[in-house]
Scaffold this motif. Structure first.
Motif, short mmCIF file in Angstrom:
data_model
loop_
_atom_site.label_atom_id
_atom_site.label_comp_id
_atom_site.label_asym_id
_atom_site.label_seq_id
_atom_site.Cartn_x
_atom_site.Cartn_y
_atom_site.Cartn_z
N ARG A 130 0.83 -1.22 0.00
CA ARG A 130 0.00 0.00 0.00
C ARG A 130 0.86 1.26 0.00
O ARG A 130 0.58 2.22 -0.71
CB ARG A 130 -0.92 0.00 1.22
N TYR A 131 1.92 1.25 0.81
CA TYR A 131 2.73 2.46 0.96
C TYR A 131 4.03 2.40 0.17
O TYR A 131 4.98 3.12 0.48
CB TYR A 131 3.02 2.71 2.45
N SER A 132 4.07 1.53 -0.85
CA SER A 132 5.35 1.31 -1.54
C SER A 132 5.94 2.60 -2.11
O SER A 132 7.15 2.77 -2.12
CB SER A 132 5.18 0.27 -2.65
N ARG A 133 5.08 3.53 -2.58
CA ARG A 133 5.62 4.78 -3.14
C ARG A 133 6.20 5.67 -2.06
O ARG A 133 6.99 6.57 -2.35
CB ARG A 133 4.56 5.53 -3.94
N HIS A 134 5.77 5.51 -0.83
CA HIS A 134 6.42 6.21 0.29
C HIS A 134 7.74 5.56 0.64
O HIS A 134 8.72 6.25 0.94
CB HIS A 134 5.53 6.18 1.55
N LEU A 135 7.76 4.22 0.59
CA LEU A 135 8.97 3.51 1.02
C LEU A 135 10.13 3.79 0.08
O LEU A 135 11.29 3.68 0.46
CB LEU A 135 8.69 2.00 1.10
N LEU A 136 9.80 4.17 -1.16
CA LEU A 136 10.86 4.46 -2.13
C LEU A 136 11.52 5.82 -1.88
O LEU A 136 12.60 6.09 -2.39
CB LEU A 136 10.27 4.46 -3.55
N ILE A 137 10.85 6.70 -1.14
CA ILE A 137 11.42 8.03 -0.90
C ILE A 137 12.32 7.96 0.33
O ILE A 137 11.84 7.61 1.42
CB ILE A 137 10.31 9.08 -0.62
N PRO A 138 13.60 8.29 0.19
CA PRO A 138 14.49 8.18 1.36
C PRO A 138 14.01 9.00 2.56
O PRO A 138 14.17 8.57 3.70
CB PRO A 138 15.83 8.73 0.83
N GLU A 139 13.40 10.16 2.32
CA GLU A 139 12.97 11.03 3.43
C GLU A 139 11.75 10.46 4.16
O GLU A 139 11.38 10.95 5.22
CB GLU A 139 12.63 12.44 2.93
N VAL A 140 11.08 9.49 3.56
CA VAL A 140 9.94 8.87 4.23
C VAL A 140 10.37 7.46 4.65
O VAL A 140 10.71 7.22 5.79
CB VAL A 140 8.69 8.84 3.34
N GLY A 141 10.39 6.53 3.71
CA GLY A 141 10.85 5.18 4.00
C GLY A 141 9.99 4.49 5.05
O GLY A 141 8.91 4.98 5.41
N GLU A 142 10.47 3.37 5.53
CA GLU A 142 9.69 2.59 6.48
C GLU A 142 9.57 3.32 7.82
O GLU A 142 8.52 3.31 8.47
CB GLU A 142 10.34 1.21 6.65
N THR A 143 10.65 3.99 8.21
CA THR A 143 10.62 4.74 9.49
C THR A 143 9.57 5.84 9.43
O THR A 143 8.78 6.02 10.36
CB THR A 143 12.01 5.37 9.74
N GLY A 144 9.55 6.58 8.30
CA GLY A 144 8.58 7.65 8.15
C GLY A 144 7.16 7.12 8.11
O GLY A 144 6.24 7.68 8.71
N GLN A 145 6.98 5.99 7.41
CA GLN A 145 5.63 5.43 7.33
C GLN A 145 5.14 5.01 8.70
O GLN A 145 3.97 5.17 9.03
CB GLN A 145 5.61 4.24 6.35
N ARG A 146 6.05 4.48 9.50
CA ARG A 146 5.63 4.11 10.87
C ARG A 146 5.26 5.36 11.67
O ARG A 146 4.33 5.34 12.47
CB ARG A 146 6.73 3.31 11.57
N LYS A 147 5.99 6.46 11.44
CA LYS A 147 5.62 7.72 12.13
C LYS A 147 4.23 8.15 11.73
O LYS A 147 3.43 8.59 12.56
CB LYS A 147 6.61 8.84 11.77
N LEU A 148 3.92 8.05 10.42
CA LEU A 148 2.58 8.42 9.96
C LEU A 148 1.53 7.52 10.61
O LEU A 148 0.50 7.99 11.09
CB LEU A 148 2.49 8.32 8.43
N LEU A 149 1.81 6.22 10.64
CA LEU A 149 0.83 5.28 11.22
C LEU A 149 0.63 5.52 12.72
O LEU A 149 -0.44 5.28 13.25
CB LEU A 149 1.29 3.84 10.95
N ASP A 150 1.66 6.01 13.37
CA ASP A 150 1.56 6.25 14.82
C ASP A 150 0.94 7.61 15.14
O ASP A 150 0.64 7.88 16.30
CB ASP A 150 2.96 6.20 15.46
N ALA A 151 0.80 8.48 14.14
CA ALA A 151 0.38 9.86 14.41
C ALA A 151 -1.12 9.95 14.67
O ALA A 151 -1.91 9.16 14.17
CB ALA A 151 0.77 10.76 13.24
N LYS A 152 -1.46 10.96 15.49
CA LYS A 152 -2.88 11.22 15.81
C LYS A 152 -3.18 12.66 15.43
O LYS A 152 -2.61 13.59 16.00
CB LYS A 152 -3.12 11.02 17.30
N VAL A 153 -4.05 12.82 14.47
CA VAL A 153 -4.37 14.15 13.95
C VAL A 153 -5.86 14.41 14.14
O VAL A 153 -6.69 13.53 13.84
CB VAL A 153 -4.00 14.25 12.45
N LEU A 154 -6.17 15.60 14.64
CA LEU A 154 -7.58 15.96 14.81
C LEU A 154 -7.99 16.96 13.73
O LEU A 154 -7.35 18.00 13.55
CB LEU A 154 -7.83 16.59 16.18
N LEU A 155 -9.06 16.63 13.00
CA LEU A 155 -9.61 17.53 12.00
C LEU A 155 -10.80 18.24 12.64
O LEU A 155 -11.77 17.57 13.04
CB LEU A 155 -10.08 16.74 10.79
#
Ligand SMILES: [Zn+2]
Length: 394
Positions: A130-155
């Motif tokens: 699902r996130y393969s296009r994120h994983l290809l970006i060095p600035e995101v990668g697996e570490t960044g994707q985990r940060k996104l998955l762990d984040a809590k955002v209120l709209l």
């Protein structure tokens, strides 16, 4: 005579420097060194040296220049046993990295030596696809994707700004999305509030948003708050989230969001829209101005036409809401430069973006020296939506 593997390994090892686990540990504990893991993904899942950067051996030459930009920073490279890392060290040297050592004995020797390591939480195979296009970006990668998955955002608001922001944040894998909105879906909303659908007219907006987000990405937990944001509930609610996205269309709520974010020290991602014009900025208390630095008081009601009276181009909130969502993602990932101290304005008719530099108001009633420590004595009177005149642009 052809070169055998053994010959090649011997030649490679004689061309690089190897260190044993004890020396590697001393180097790493001294700091100012990059630890590079060149094993495969399935090996990483068993454990990785704490703080190590991971580039699989097969991708090393392709990716290393993007990831490790400073060729003079010392590198300790390791694999499982010390062979792949020897070849990797040679390649790095050939690419101009000046100070590379290979860990003899690899990760196994490291563990025996008692060096620090951890088991990374890894993405599932579904998430990796699902996130393969994120994983290809060095600035995101697996570490960044985990940060996104762990984040809590209120709209705050599932309307014109909240709709595109919610959909894209959900698609990007922001793991917890809170949505607060007291309204129900009306057919006049559908011209711009793309998270809702015709067959959900009359349904609570938070419920409709939840259906759309869950259909898009089952990784996302949606927390619906079907209520108005008030002085009484705002602090308790915001305390559960990392970042607040302001998608409201009235001044009372904007001031309330601002004041609560200043008190709780939460980033406030602001957007506003009016006919063909939009604005976006990011408020982070202590790092730049707050909303009250720019607009100390709301405009009088007679100067603030309501959205219903003024109207808005249905496409405009898409642009502004996505700018806000992008700010959110950057803050979560810790990359780029947020719109702190800068107001982005967008004129849809001219297709023109402008940046206004904003400064803090030293006498700001909310973030200045006489700032209140609670919301108790602040009045929040409701006036309708509009973009007020800037009090404090420089
Ligand atoms: Zn302020």
């Amino acid at each position: 005579m052809p070169t055998t593997y053994r010959d090649l390994l011997d030649q490679t090892k004689s061309a690089i420097r190897e260190v044993d686990a004890r020396e590697a540990r001393a180097l790493i504990e001294r700091g100012n060194v990059t630890v590079l893991d060149v094993r495969e993904q399935d090996e990483i899942e068993q454990g990785i040296v704490s703080s190590a950067v991971h580039i699989p051996r097969g991708y090393l030459e392709m990716r290393v220049e993007e990831t490790l930009r400073d060729r003079d920073r010392p590198i300790v490279v390791y694999c499982a046993g010390g062979v792949r890392s020897a070849f990797a060290a040679k390649s790095l040297r050939d690419l101009g990295y000046t100070d590379v050592v290979s860990l003899a004995g690899g990760f196994n020797a490291w563990k025996e030596e008692g060096g620090a390591w951890e088991t990374p939480r890894s993405l599932t195979p579904d998430q990796r696809r699902r996130y393969s296009r994120h994983l290809l970006i060095p600035e995101v990668g697996e570490t960044g994707q985990r940060k996104l998955l762990d984040a809590k955002v209120l709209l705050v608001g599932a309307g014109g700004l909240g709709s595109p922001a919610a959909l894209y944040l959900a698609a990007a894998g922001v793991g917890t999305l809170g949505v607060i909105d007291a309204d129900t879906v009306d057919d006049s909303n559908l011209q711009r509030q793309i998270i809702h659908t015709t067959d959900r007219v009359g349904m609570a907006k938070v419920e409709s948003a939840q259906i759309s987000i869950e259909a898009l990405n089952p990784d996302v937990r949606v927390i619906g708050h079907q209520e108005r944001l008030t002085k009484e509930n705002v602090l308790d609610l915001f305390a559960h989230y990392d970042i607040i996205l302001d998608g409201t269309d009235n001044f009372a709520t904007r001031y309330l969001i601002n004041d609560a974010c200043v008190l709780l020290n939460k980033p406030n991602i602001h957007g506003s829209i009016f006919r063909f014009e939009g604005q976006a900025t990011t408020f982070i208390a202590g790092q730049g101005p707050c909303y009250r630095c720019l607009f100390p008081t709301p405009p009088p009601p007679e100067l603030a036409p309501s959205c219903a009276e003024a109207g808005v181009l249905g496409l405009l909130p898409g642009t502004i809401g996505l700018l806000q969502a992008t700010e959110v993602a950057k803050l979560i990932l810790g990359i780029g430069e947020p719109l702190v101290g800068r107001l982005l304005t967008y004129d849809a008719l001219r297709t023109e973006f402008r940046i206004l530099k904003l400064s803090r108001d030293q006498a700001c009633p909310m973030c200045g020296p006489d700032a209140p420590t609670s919301l108790d004595d602040i009045e929040y009177t409701d006036v309708a939506c509009a973009i007020p005149a800037l009090a404090h642009a420089v």
